[in-house]
Design a protein around this motif. Structure first.
Motif, PDB file in Angstrom:
ATOM      1  N   THR A   1     -18.254  20.444  -8.641  1.00  0.00           N
ATOM      2  CA  THR A   1     -18.280  21.779  -8.053  1.00  0.00           C
ATOM      3  C   THR A   1     -19.180  22.661  -8.906  1.00  0.00           C
ATOM      4  N   ASP A   2     -20.219  23.215  -8.299  1.00  0.00           N
ATOM      5  CA  ASP A   2     -21.143  24.127  -8.986  1.00  0.00           C
ATOM      6  C   ASP A   2     -21.709  23.523 -10.269  1.00  0.00           C
ATOM      7  N   GLY A   3     -22.033  22.249 -10.250  1.00  0.00           N
ATOM      8  CA  GLY A   3     -22.626  21.588 -11.406  1.00  0.00           C
ATOM      9  C   GLY A   3     -21.638  21.180 -12.485  1.00  0.00           C
ATOM     10  N   LEU A   4     -20.343  21.401 -12.272  1.00  0.00           N
ATOM     11  CA  LEU A   4     -19.311  21.000 -13.221  1.00  0.00           C
ATOM     12  C   LEU A   4     -18.521  19.838 -12.615  1.00  0.00           C
ATOM     13  N   TYR A   5     -18.058  18.934 -13.485  1.00  0.00           N
ATOM     14  CA  TYR A   5     -17.361  17.735 -13.029  1.00  0.00           C
ATOM     15  C   TYR A   5     -15.897  17.803 -13.447  1.00  0.00           C
ATOM     16  N   TYR A   6     -15.012  17.443 -12.505  1.00  0.00           N
ATOM     17  CA  TYR A   6     -13.576  17.514 -12.721  1.00  0.00           C
ATOM     18  C   TYR A   6     -12.934  16.183 -12.360  1.00  0.00           C
ATOM     19  N   ALA A   7     -11.829  15.859 -13.050  1.00  0.00           N
ATOM     20  CA  ALA A   7     -11.022  14.684 -12.739  1.00  0.00           C
ATOM     21  C   ALA A   7      -9.612  15.176 -12.428  1.00  0.00           C
ATOM     22  N   PHE A   8      -9.215  15.125 -11.173  1.00  0.00           N
ATOM     23  CA  PHE A   8      -7.914  15.618 -10.748  1.00  0.00           C
ATOM     24  C   PHE A   8      -6.937  14.449 -10.602  1.00  0.00           C
ATOM     25  N   PRO A   9      -5.856  14.417 -11.397  1.00  0.00           N
ATOM     26  CA  PRO A   9      -4.867  13.344 -11.262  1.00  0.00           C
ATOM     27  C   PRO A   9      -4.210  13.381  -9.876  1.00  0.00           C
ATOM     28  N   ILE A  10      -4.145  12.235  -9.237  1.00  0.00           N
ATOM     29  CA  ILE A  10      -3.583  12.160  -7.886  1.00  0.00           C
ATOM     30  C   ILE A  10      -2.141  12.663  -7.863  1.00  0.00           C
ATOM     31  N   GLY A  11      -1.327  12.242  -8.818  1.00  0.00           N
ATOM     32  CA  GLY A  11       0.087  12.618  -8.845  1.00  0.00           C
ATOM     33  C   GLY A  11       0.335  14.101  -8.983  1.00  0.00           C
ATOM     34  N   GLU A  12      -0.623  14.857  -9.518  1.00  0.00           N
ATOM     35  CA  GLU A  12      -0.454  16.292  -9.697  1.00  0.00           C
ATOM     36  C   GLU A  12      -0.959  17.108  -8.511  1.00  0.00           C
ATOM     37  N   HIS A  13      -1.556  16.446  -7.516  1.00  0.00           N
ATOM     38  CA  HIS A  13      -2.144  17.172  -6.395  1.00  0.00           C
ATOM     39  C   HIS A  13      -1.687  16.639  -5.042  1.00  0.00           C
ATOM     40  N   LEU A  14      -0.449  16.174  -4.990  1.00  0.00           N
ATOM     41  CA  LEU A  14       0.099  15.679  -3.732  1.00  0.00           C
ATOM     42  C   LEU A  14       0.398  16.846  -2.805  1.00  0.00           C
ATOM     43  N   ALA A  15       0.103  16.680  -1.524  1.00  0.00           N
ATOM     44  CA  ALA A  15       0.370  17.720  -0.524  1.00  0.00           C
ATOM     45  C   ALA A  15       1.872  17.852  -0.319  1.00  0.00           C
ATOM     46  N   ARG A  16       2.340  19.063  -0.249  1.00  0.00           N
ATOM     47  CA  ARG A  16       3.764  19.328  -0.020  1.00  0.00           C
ATOM     48  C   ARG A  16       4.099  19.317   1.468  1.00  0.00           C
ATOM     49  N   THR A  17       3.169  19.816   2.275  1.00  0.00           N
ATOM     50  CA  THR A  17       3.372  19.843   3.719  1.00  0.00           C
ATOM     51  C   THR A  17       2.098  19.369   4.404  1.00  0.00           C
ATOM     52  N   LEU A  18       2.222  18.930   5.621  1.00  0.00           N
ATOM     53  CA  LEU A  18       1.073  18.513   6.429  1.00  0.00           C
ATOM     54  C   LEU A  18       1.008  19.404   7.650  1.00  0.00           C
ATOM     55  N   GLU A  19       0.641  20.655   7.412  1.00  0.00           N
ATOM     56  CA  GLU A  19       0.604  21.623   8.502  1.00  0.00           C
ATOM     57  C   GLU A  19      -0.692  21.502   9.288  1.00  0.00           C
ATOM     58  N   PHE A  20      -0.589  21.725  10.595  1.00  0.00           N
ATOM     59  CA  PHE A  20      -1.769  21.767  11.453  1.00  0.00           C
ATOM     60  C   PHE A  20      -1.406  22.569  12.683  1.00  0.00           C
ATOM     61  N   MET A  21      -2.435  23.057  13.348  1.00  0.00           N
ATOM     62  CA  MET A  21      -2.241  23.852  14.553  1.00  0.00           C
ATOM     63  C   MET A  21      -2.699  23.034  15.762  1.00  0.00           C
TER      64      MET A  21
ATOM     65  N   TRP B   1       0.832  -1.197   0.000  1.00  0.00           N
ATOM     66  CA  TRP B   1       0.000   0.000   0.000  1.00  0.00           C
ATOM     67  C   TRP B   1       0.869   1.250   0.000  1.00  0.00           C
ATOM     68  N   THR B   2       0.424   2.274  -0.715  1.00  0.00           N
ATOM     69  CA  THR B   2       1.045   3.592  -0.720  1.00  0.00           C
ATOM     70  C   THR B   2       0.008   4.592  -0.246  1.00  0.00           C
ATOM     71  N   VAL B   3       0.435   5.547   0.579  1.00  0.00           N
ATOM     72  CA  VAL B   3      -0.476   6.560   1.112  1.00  0.00           C
ATOM     73  C   VAL B   3      -0.070   7.919   0.560  1.00  0.00           C
ATOM     74  N   HIS B   4      -1.058   8.689   0.094  1.00  0.00           N
ATOM     75  CA  HIS B   4      -0.835  10.036  -0.424  1.00  0.00           C
ATOM     76  C   HIS B   4      -1.774  10.998   0.291  1.00  0.00           C
ATOM     77  N   TYR B   5      -1.255  12.147   0.651  1.00  0.00           N
ATOM     78  CA  TYR B   5      -2.082  13.244   1.142  1.00  0.00           C
ATOM     79  C   TYR B   5      -2.266  14.202  -0.021  1.00  0.00           C
ATOM     80  N   LEU B   6      -3.503  14.606  -0.274  1.00  0.00           N
ATOM     81  CA  LEU B   6      -3.802  15.440  -1.435  1.00  0.00           C
ATOM     82  C   LEU B   6      -4.164  16.863  -1.042  1.00  0.00           C
ATOM     83  N   GLU B   7      -3.863  17.783  -1.944  1.00  0.00           N
ATOM     84  CA  GLU B   7      -4.337  19.163  -1.871  1.00  0.00           C
ATOM     85  C   GLU B   7      -5.167  19.387  -3.122  1.00  0.00           C
ATOM     86  N   LEU B   8      -6.451  19.101  -3.046  1.00  0.00           N
ATOM     87  CA  LEU B   8      -7.320  19.280  -4.198  1.00  0.00           C
ATOM     88  C   LEU B   8      -7.584  20.764  -4.417  1.00  0.00           C
TER      89      LEU B   8
END
Length: 96
Positions: free
Chosen positions: A74-94, A40-47
């Motif tokens: 979103t707003d009646g439009l459909y999108y396909a976002f490639p996982i590899g192009e939307h990987l999170a760079r950081t995992l920031e939290f407070m 298994w591989t885990v990815h965090y995304l930033e859509l």
């Protein structure tokens, strides 16, 4: 709130987690299984997000995950976002 989306054809799982507090209120985590090794591989995304008239940012409604893409409405439009192009760079939290 947690939403789990599963693709039986590929074995991918997407978890959409609603977080409380300021900042990014949604977290997207993708689990992909390698068909050959079953590892298994885990990815965090930033859509991509859009600005609302109320000065909020929203991702949209996640519909499914398949073929290496996350499908969003979103707003009646459909999108396909490639996982590899939307990987999170950081995992920031407070903490607080």
């Amino acid at each position: 709130m947690v939403k789990v989306v599963y693709c039986p054809a590929s074995g991918c799982v997407l978890i959409e987690e609603s977080l409380s507090g300021a900042g990014n209120p949604m977290r997207h985590i993708v689990f992909e299984r390698d068909a050959i090794t079953s590892n298994w591989t885990v990815h965090y995304l930033e859509l991509p997000r859009r600005q609302t008239p109320f000065d909020e940012t929203v991702v949209g409604h996640v519909l499914s995950i398949a073929n290496g893409k996350v499908y969003v409405e979103t707003d009646g439009l459909y999108y396909a976002f490639p996982i590899g192009e939307h990987l999170a760079r950081t995992l920031e939290f407070m903490v607080g």
